[in-house]
Write a protein that holds these residues in place. Sequence first.
Motif, PDB file in Angstrom:
ATOM      1  N   LYS A  22       8.965  -0.341 -23.814  1.00 13.35           N
ATOM      2  CA  LYS A  22       9.179   0.957 -23.164  1.00 13.35           C
ATOM      3  C   LYS A  22       7.847   1.608 -22.825  1.00 13.35           C
ATOM      4  CE  LYS A  22      11.681   5.309 -23.805  1.00 13.35           C
ATOM      5  NZ  LYS A  22      10.630   6.159 -23.327  1.00 13.35           N
ATOM      6  N   ARG A  23       6.894   1.544 -23.734  1.00 10.93           N
ATOM      7  CA  ARG A  23       5.572   2.124 -23.474  1.00 10.93           C
ATOM      8  C   ARG A  23       4.879   1.401 -22.327  1.00 10.93           C
ATOM      9  NH1 ARG A  23       3.028   3.079 -29.507  1.00 10.93           N
ATOM     10  NH2 ARG A  23       4.321   4.878 -30.057  1.00 10.93           N
ATOM     11  N   LEU A  24       4.983   0.080 -22.299  1.00  6.01           N
ATOM     12  CA  LEU A  24       4.375  -0.682 -21.206  1.00  6.01           C
ATOM     13  C   LEU A  24       4.986  -0.315 -19.857  1.00  6.01           C
ATOM     14  CD1 LEU A  24       3.964  -4.271 -22.689  1.00  6.01           C
ATOM     15  CD2 LEU A  24       2.155  -2.765 -21.909  1.00  6.01           C
ATOM     16  N   ILE A  25       6.299  -0.213 -19.813  1.00  2.00           N
ATOM     17  CA  ILE A  25       6.974   0.130 -18.559  1.00  2.00           C
ATOM     18  C   ILE A  25       6.578   1.532 -18.111  1.00  2.00           C
ATOM     19  CG2 ILE A  25       9.234   0.623 -17.541  1.00  2.00           C
ATOM     20  CD1 ILE A  25      10.316  -1.747 -19.189  1.00  2.00           C
ATOM     21  N   ASP A  26       6.528   2.479 -19.037  1.00  2.00           N
ATOM     22  CA  ASP A  26       6.110   3.848 -18.694  1.00  2.00           C
ATOM     23  C   ASP A  26       4.674   3.866 -18.170  1.00  2.00           C
ATOM     24  OD1 ASP A  26       8.568   4.827 -19.436  1.00  2.00           O
ATOM     25  OD2 ASP A  26       7.916   5.482 -21.444  1.00  2.00           O
ATOM     26  N   GLY A  27       3.808   3.117 -18.818  1.00  5.29           N
ATOM     27  CA  GLY A  27       2.415   3.060 -18.381  1.00  5.29           C
ATOM     28  C   GLY A  27       2.281   2.450 -16.999  1.00  5.29           C
ATOM     29  N   LEU A  28       3.032   1.388 -16.727  1.00  8.21           N
ATOM     30  CA  LEU A  28       2.985   0.758 -15.406  1.00  8.21           C
ATOM     31  C   LEU A  28       3.534   1.677 -14.328  1.00  8.21           C
ATOM     32  CD1 LEU A  28       4.001  -2.899 -16.323  1.00  8.21           C
ATOM     33  CD2 LEU A  28       1.754  -2.079 -15.628  1.00  8.21           C
ATOM     34  N   GLU A  29       4.589   2.440 -14.653  1.00 10.27           N
ATOM     35  CA  GLU A  29       5.135   3.382 -13.680  1.00 10.27           C
ATOM     36  C   GLU A  29       4.124   4.477 -13.370  1.00 10.27           C
ATOM     37  OE1 GLU A  29       8.874   4.702 -15.227  1.00 10.27           O
ATOM     38  OE2 GLU A  29       9.895   2.825 -14.704  1.00 10.27           O
ATOM     39  N   LYS A  30       3.405   4.964 -14.399  1.00 10.05           N
ATOM     40  CA  LYS A  30       2.366   5.972 -14.167  1.00 10.05           C
ATOM     41  C   LYS A  30       1.251   5.396 -13.292  1.00 10.05           C
ATOM     42  CE  LYS A  30       2.943   8.721 -18.358  1.00 10.05           C
ATOM     43  NZ  LYS A  30       2.348   9.122 -19.636  1.00 10.05           N
ATOM     44  N   LEU A  31       0.908   4.148 -13.536  1.00 12.72           N
ATOM     45  CA  LEU A  31      -0.131   3.494 -12.747  1.00 12.72           C
ATOM     46  C   LEU A  31       0.306   3.383 -11.290  1.00 12.72           C
ATOM     47  CD1 LEU A  31      -2.912   2.129 -13.017  1.00 12.72           C
ATOM     48  CD2 LEU A  31      -1.709  -0.020 -13.368  1.00 12.72           C
ATOM     49  N   ASP A  32       1.569   3.042 -11.053  1.00 12.33           N
ATOM     50  CA  ASP A  32       2.092   2.975  -9.686  1.00 12.33           C
ATOM     51  C   ASP A  32       2.073   4.344  -9.019  1.00 12.33           C
ATOM     52  OD1 ASP A  32       2.517   0.266  -9.668  1.00 12.33           O
ATOM     53  OD2 ASP A  32       4.631   0.404 -10.273  1.00 12.33           O
ATOM     54  N   GLN A  33       2.309   5.402  -9.781  1.00 14.89           N
ATOM     55  CA  GLN A  33       2.283   6.743  -9.202  1.00 14.89           C
ATOM     56  C   GLN A  33       0.861   7.156  -8.842  1.00 14.89           C
ATOM     57  OE1 GLN A  33       4.161   9.227 -12.117  1.00 14.89           O
ATOM     58  NE2 GLN A  33       6.241   8.475 -11.653  1.00 14.89           N
ATOM     59  N   TRP A  34      -0.110   6.782  -9.656  1.00 13.44           N
ATOM     60  CA  TRP A  34      -1.500   7.160  -9.380  1.00 13.44           C
ATOM     61  C   TRP A  34      -2.083   6.369  -8.216  1.00 13.44           C
ATOM     62  CZ3 TRP A  34      -3.100   6.706 -15.184  1.00 13.44           C
ATOM     63  CH2 TRP A  34      -2.666   7.847 -15.862  1.00 13.44           C
ATOM     64  N   ASN A  35      -1.724   5.089  -8.119  1.00 16.33           N
ATOM     65  CA  ASN A  35      -2.232   4.228  -7.055  1.00 16.33           C
ATOM     66  C   ASN A  35      -1.061   3.642  -6.279  1.00 16.33           C
ATOM     67  OD1 ASN A  35      -4.929   4.500  -7.923  1.00 16.33           O
ATOM     68  ND2 ASN A  35      -4.617   2.928  -9.482  1.00 16.33           N
ATOM     69  N   PRO A  36      -0.588   4.361  -5.284  1.00 17.77           N
ATOM     70  CA  PRO A  36       0.551   3.835  -4.532  1.00 17.77           C
ATOM     71  C   PRO A  36       0.148   2.579  -3.742  1.00 17.77           C
ATOM     72  CG  PRO A  36      -0.290   5.811  -3.503  1.00 17.77           C
ATOM     73  CD  PRO A  36      -1.041   5.636  -4.786  1.00 17.77           C
ATOM     74  N   VAL A  37       1.061   1.634  -3.682  1.00 22.25           N
ATOM     75  CA  VAL A  37       0.815   0.380  -2.980  1.00 22.25           C
ATOM     76  C   VAL A  37       1.353   0.513  -1.560  1.00 22.25           C
ATOM     77  CG1 VAL A  37       1.329  -2.091  -2.938  1.00 22.25           C
ATOM     78  CG2 VAL A  37       1.014  -0.909  -5.122  1.00 22.25           C
ATOM     79  N   SER A  38       0.481   0.229  -0.593  1.00 21.92           N
ATOM     80  CA  SER A  38       0.928   0.269   0.794  1.00 21.92           C
ATOM     81  C   SER A  38       0.572  -1.050   1.460  1.00 21.92           C
ATOM     82  CB  SER A  38       0.279   1.426   1.546  1.00 21.92           C
ATOM     83  OG  SER A  38      -1.123   1.252   1.569  1.00 21.92           O
ATOM     84  N   THR A  39       1.468  -1.555   2.267  1.00 17.90           N
ATOM     85  CA  THR A  39       1.237  -2.810   2.971  1.00 17.90           C
ATOM     86  C   THR A  39       0.483  -2.511   4.265  1.00 17.90           C
ATOM     87  OG1 THR A  39       3.305  -3.637   2.094  1.00 17.90           O
ATOM     88  CG2 THR A  39       2.364  -4.824   3.957  1.00 17.90           C
ATOM     89  N   PRO A  40      -0.650  -3.178   4.492  1.00 21.13           N
ATOM     90  CA  PRO A  40      -1.393  -2.947   5.729  1.00 21.13           C
ATOM     91  C   PRO A  40      -0.594  -3.378   6.955  1.00 21.13           C
ATOM     92  CG  PRO A  40      -2.754  -4.096   4.119  1.00 21.13           C
ATOM     93  CD  PRO A  40      -1.360  -4.067   3.590  1.00 21.13           C
ATOM     94  N   ASN A  41      -1.021  -2.882   8.082  1.00 22.26           N
ATOM     95  CA  ASN A  41      -0.360  -3.156   9.345  1.00 22.26           C
ATOM     96  C   ASN A  41      -0.493  -4.643   9.701  1.00 22.26           C
ATOM     97  OD1 ASN A  41       0.757  -3.027  11.835  1.00 22.26           O
ATOM     98  ND2 ASN A  41      -0.659  -1.492  12.652  1.00 22.26           N
ATOM     99  N   LEU A  42       0.525  -5.220  10.317  1.00 18.33           N
ATOM    100  CA  LEU A  42       0.520  -6.620  10.716  1.00 18.33           C
ATOM    101  C   LEU A  42      -0.587  -6.888  11.741  1.00 18.33           C
ATOM    102  CD1 LEU A  42       1.824  -9.427  10.622  1.00 18.33           C
ATOM    103  CD2 LEU A  42       3.374  -8.663  12.421  1.00 18.33           C
ATOM    104  N   GLN A  43      -0.813  -5.933  12.642  1.00 21.11           N
ATOM    105  CA  GLN A  43      -1.868  -6.100  13.656  1.00 21.11           C
ATOM    106  C   GLN A  43      -3.238  -6.211  13.007  1.00 21.11           C
ATOM    107  OE1 GLN A  43      -1.331  -2.782  16.221  1.00 21.11           O
ATOM    108  NE2 GLN A  43       0.335  -3.746  17.384  1.00 21.11           N
ATOM    109  N   TRP A  44      -3.444  -5.488  11.912  1.00 23.78           N
ATOM    110  CA  TRP A  44      -4.725  -5.546  11.211  1.00 23.78           C
ATOM    111  C   TRP A  44      -4.955  -6.954  10.663  1.00 23.78           C
ATOM    112  CZ3 TRP A  44      -5.945  -6.397   6.001  1.00 23.78           C
ATOM    113  CH2 TRP A  44      -7.259  -6.107   5.649  1.00 23.78           C
ATOM    114  N   PHE A  45      -3.893  -7.539  10.077  1.00 27.90           N
ATOM    115  CA  PHE A  45      -3.996  -8.907   9.572  1.00 27.90           C
ATOM    116  C   PHE A  45      -4.287  -9.893  10.703  1.00 27.90           C
ATOM    117  CE2 PHE A  45      -1.574  -7.556   5.737  1.00 27.90           C
ATOM    118  CZ  PHE A  45      -2.452  -8.031   4.790  1.00 27.90           C
ATOM    119  N   GLN A  46      -3.559  -9.769  11.797  1.00 22.51           N
ATOM    120  CA  GLN A  46      -3.747 -10.682  12.921  1.00 22.51           C
ATOM    121  C   GLN A  46      -5.154 -10.559  13.500  1.00 22.51           C
ATOM    122  OE1 GLN A  46      -0.445  -9.576  15.414  1.00 22.51           O
ATOM    123  NE2 GLN A  46       0.925 -11.093  14.484  1.00 22.51           N
ATOM    124  N   GLN A  47      -5.656  -9.337  13.587  1.00 22.67           N
ATOM    125  CA  GLN A  47      -7.004  -9.129  14.112  1.00 22.67           C
ATOM    126  C   GLN A  47      -8.042  -9.776  13.182  1.00 22.67           C
ATOM    127  OE1 GLN A  47      -8.116  -5.029  14.301  1.00 22.67           O
ATOM    128  NE2 GLN A  47      -9.941  -5.409  15.557  1.00 22.67           N
TER     129      GLN A  47
END
Length: 114
Positions: A22-47
């Motif tokens: 439970k502590r690990l899951i809570d810590g990981l959720e807090k980490l996700d909130q502090w550093n949101p993950v965003s997928t870069p644009n497909l055009q950026w990858f292709q370029q």
Amino acid sequence: MKEYDSKNSNSMLDDEDELTVKRLIDGLEKLDQWNPVSTPNLQWFQQNVELEKKRIRKKQWKDLLTFISVAVFVLSVVIAFVYRQPILFLYFQLVGIILLPLALNKTRKKVSNE
């Protein structure tokens, strides 16, 4: 009595494990909130892929031209050497033929049959 003790200790371990999970899951959720993950644009990858392909092609051409230049220089020196003093070239060939088996024999590992 031992059976009761082992069940009691197992339940305590299970409670501790659940608490740790439970502590690990809570810590990981807090980490996700502090550093949101965003997928870069497909055009950026292709370029970036296209730029990397161009860079690799350019490097390959440079390497090929360097190889050809060195090969032409070495062949020119060998041809000039053969025409100027062919007997010396033949001596070098003979020495190379004699030393080649010795060089190959040293690089092999010796295996003993024990």
